[in-house]
Design an enzyme around this catalytic site. Sequence first.
Site, PDB file in Angstrom:
ATOM      1  N   VAL A  90       3.822  -5.614  -5.448  1.00  0.00           N
ATOM      2  CA  VAL A  90       3.454  -6.831  -4.705  1.00  0.00           C
ATOM      3  C   VAL A  90       3.203  -6.405  -3.259  1.00  0.00           C
ATOM      4  CG1 VAL A  90       4.226  -9.112  -3.964  1.00  0.00           C
ATOM      5  CG2 VAL A  90       4.819  -8.278  -6.240  1.00  0.00           C
ATOM      6  N   SER A 150      12.139  -3.578   1.077  1.00  0.00           N
ATOM      7  CA  SER A 150      13.211  -4.069   1.950  1.00  0.00           C
ATOM      8  C   SER A 150      13.110  -3.395   3.315  1.00  0.00           C
ATOM      9  CB  SER A 150      14.571  -3.776   1.328  1.00  0.00           C
ATOM     10  OG  SER A 150      14.659  -4.412   0.073  1.00  0.00           O
ATOM     11  N   GLY A 155       8.474  -8.717  -3.889  1.00  0.00           N
ATOM     12  CA  GLY A 155       8.471  -7.789  -5.015  1.00  0.00           C
ATOM     13  C   GLY A 155       9.615  -8.119  -5.968  1.00  0.00           C
ATOM     14  N   HIS A 156      10.823  -8.287  -5.407  1.00  0.00           N
ATOM     15  CA  HIS A 156      11.974  -8.654  -6.243  1.00  0.00           C
ATOM     16  C   HIS A 156      11.739 -10.005  -6.929  1.00  0.00           C
ATOM     17  CE1 HIS A 156      14.200  -6.082  -3.163  1.00  0.00           C
ATOM     18  NE2 HIS A 156      14.423  -5.472  -4.301  1.00  0.00           N
ATOM     19  N   GLN A 186      10.887   6.770  -9.482  1.00  0.00           N
ATOM     20  CA  GLN A 186      12.149   6.181  -9.965  1.00  0.00           C
ATOM     21  C   GLN A 186      11.962   5.613 -11.374  1.00  0.00           C
ATOM     22  OE1 GLN A 186      14.982   3.614  -7.602  1.00  0.00           O
ATOM     23  NE2 GLN A 186      13.862   1.959  -8.589  1.00  0.00           N
ATOM     24  N   LYS A 246       6.231   0.162  -7.480  1.00  0.00           N
ATOM     25  CA  LYS A 246       6.159   0.841  -6.176  1.00  0.00           C
ATOM     26  C   LYS A 246       7.011   2.110  -6.202  1.00  0.00           C
ATOM     27  CE  LYS A 246       8.428  -0.446  -2.515  1.00  0.00           C
ATOM     28  NZ  LYS A 246       9.170   0.660  -1.890  1.00  0.00           N
ATOM     29  N   ASP A 247       8.193   1.981  -6.811  1.00  0.00           N
ATOM     30  CA  ASP A 247       9.077   3.146  -6.928  1.00  0.00           C
ATOM     31  C   ASP A 247       8.732   3.879  -8.216  1.00  0.00           C
ATOM     32  OD1 ASP A 247      11.029   2.677  -4.617  1.00  0.00           O
ATOM     33  OD2 ASP A 247      10.923   0.745  -5.604  1.00  0.00           O
TER      34      ASP A 247
END
Length: 280
Positions: free
Chosen positions: A176, A186, A34-35, A153, A149-150
């Site tokens: 992702v 994570s 994802g990152h 946020q 995903k967040d």
Amino acid sequence: MTTLIKSLNDIKKAINISKRDIGFVPTMGALHDGHISLIKACKQECKTTFVSIFVNPKQFSPGEDFDKYPRDFEADLKICKELNVDYIFSPDVSEIYPEKVSEEIVTPPTALTEMLCGLSRKDFFPGVATVVKKLLEIVTPDYAYFGEKDLQQLFVIRWLVKEYKIPTFIRACPIVREKNGLACSSRNRYLNEDKKKLASHIHKSLEMARRDVRSGIFTASKAALESLVYLSQFPDIKVEYLESRSKENLEKVTDGRTKGFYFLVAARVGNVRLIDNIEV
Ligand code: PAF
């Protein structure tokens, strides 16, 4: 070349000599696919890429996993080097929160926080808003990249830049997923293969809900309920919420809607808290 920066002074110097547009990917490390997708999007759009790695203590409440939060700096460094990140900003806590300066906590509006993750994680969104404001003020990026995903946020961060007139464009990048559909996080590092397989039912339940609404079988709330029933067959998945919320402002959706909203879920697999969402 990737340069590692620890201090505010050094990052100022780096920003002064950086070519704009500057792009910024804030992270808490333990980098995953994802990152990587955020960094790639940043590299594609911007001339200089900054990645921060900072496990922000303010966004964890007592009893949450701050101490245990996965940290793997060497692996993160390798990933950033491979992706040709220009600068990694990895400050100590004292650099971001100097003890002598009294701390101003940014409080996002309750309309965005008194629901979903905000109900069980009281410190999370104020903590995120506080650190992201500081980081954006330090890095002064033209663009900053966050994962969908967040989702809650992301709404808070969009509010933040508007509220404080921060001249950074916020870019949202798609979720992702691992091969079995589990959203990359994570915290997936806490899960063994069996638990990952189990956790993949969380995404399946969202796909089910979306299918049922799109095909006209169920209204949004009935589809959410059906997905809860689906997940209840797995005793090791404990759902915290599974709700349908509007695309505009995360308000509860009225049942007439067949598109333009999200299903969002938070659930624990064992003691690992996972979140996911799907757009309808
Ligand atoms: O999404 C995250 O990893 C964190 O919440 C963030 C945005 C880096 C703030 O600490």
